[in-house]
Design a protein around this motif. Structure first.
Motif, mmCIF file in Angstrom:
data_model
loop_
_atom_site.group_PDB
_atom_site.id
_atom_site.type_symbol
_atom_site.label_atom_id
_atom_site.label_comp_id
_atom_site.label_asym_id
_atom_site.label_seq_id
_atom_site.Cartn_x
_atom_site.Cartn_y
_atom_site.Cartn_z
ATOM 1 N N SER A 143 0.821 -1.204 0.000
ATOM 2 C CA SER A 143 0.000 0.000 0.000
ATOM 3 C C SER A 143 0.860 1.262 0.000
ATOM 4 C CB SER A 143 -0.925 0.003 1.222
ATOM 5 O OG SER A 143 -1.665 1.187 1.287
ATOM 6 N N THR A 144 1.890 1.278 0.833
ATOM 7 C CA THR A 144 2.795 2.432 0.908
ATOM 8 C C THR A 144 3.529 2.630 -0.412
ATOM 9 O OG1 THR A 144 3.060 2.138 3.285
ATOM 10 C CG2 THR A 144 4.764 3.405 2.146
ATOM 11 N N TRP A 145 4.027 1.533 -0.986
ATOM 12 C CA TRP A 145 4.740 1.630 -2.264
ATOM 13 C C TRP A 145 3.800 2.111 -3.368
ATOM 14 C CZ3 TRP A 145 7.148 -3.867 -1.629
ATOM 15 C CH2 TRP A 145 8.175 -3.806 -0.693
ATOM 16 N N ASN A 146 2.564 1.655 -3.331
ATOM 17 C CA ASN A 146 1.581 2.082 -4.322
ATOM 18 C C ASN A 146 1.328 3.586 -4.222
ATOM 19 O OD1 ASN A 146 -0.162 1.329 -6.465
ATOM 20 N ND2 ASN A 146 -1.897 1.492 -5.075
ATOM 21 N N GLU A 147 1.194 4.086 -3.017
ATOM 22 C CA GLU A 147 0.997 5.521 -2.807
ATOM 23 C C GLU A 147 2.209 6.308 -3.297
ATOM 24 O OE1 GLU A 147 -0.198 6.612 1.177
ATOM 25 O OE2 GLU A 147 -1.445 4.814 1.326
ATOM 26 N N PHE A 148 3.408 5.800 -3.006
ATOM 27 C CA PHE A 148 4.621 6.469 -3.451
ATOM 28 C C PHE A 148 4.659 6.556 -4.975
ATOM 29 C CE2 PHE A 148 8.945 6.178 -5.109
ATOM 30 C CZ PHE A 148 9.484 7.346 -4.592
ATOM 31 N N ILE A 149 4.374 5.451 -5.639
ATOM 32 C CA ILE A 149 4.413 5.437 -7.106
ATOM 33 C C ILE A 149 3.363 6.376 -7.678
ATOM 34 C CG2 ILE A 149 3.975 3.963 -9.122
ATOM 35 C CD1 ILE A 149 5.574 1.776 -7.646
#
Length: 62
Positions: free
Chosen positions: A13-19
């Motif tokens: 979820s965090t990586w998705n938000e970052f991308i």
């Protein structure tokens, strides 16, 4: 950090938000961070959420 704590869903979820936030930003640091995410996603090969995130990361790098 979340991945180290065993929270795979939280990490994805965090990586998705970052991308999502990094879309359109061209910098060495962002590129490096996305490459790092892509490497970490190799652990979760075959997982639908990880594959979708990898595809988004690939598009961001391209």
């Amino acid at each position: 950090m979340r991945l180290r704590q065993g929270d795979v869903d939280g990490a994805l979820s965090t990586w998705n938000e970052f991308i999502d936030c990094a879309d359109g930003i061209r910098s060495v640091k962002v590129h490096g961070a996305v490459e790092d995410i892509r490497l970490r996603l190799n652990r979760f090969h075959g997982t639908t959420a990880a594959e979708q995130l990898r595809h988004k990361a690939d598009q961001l790098i391209a």
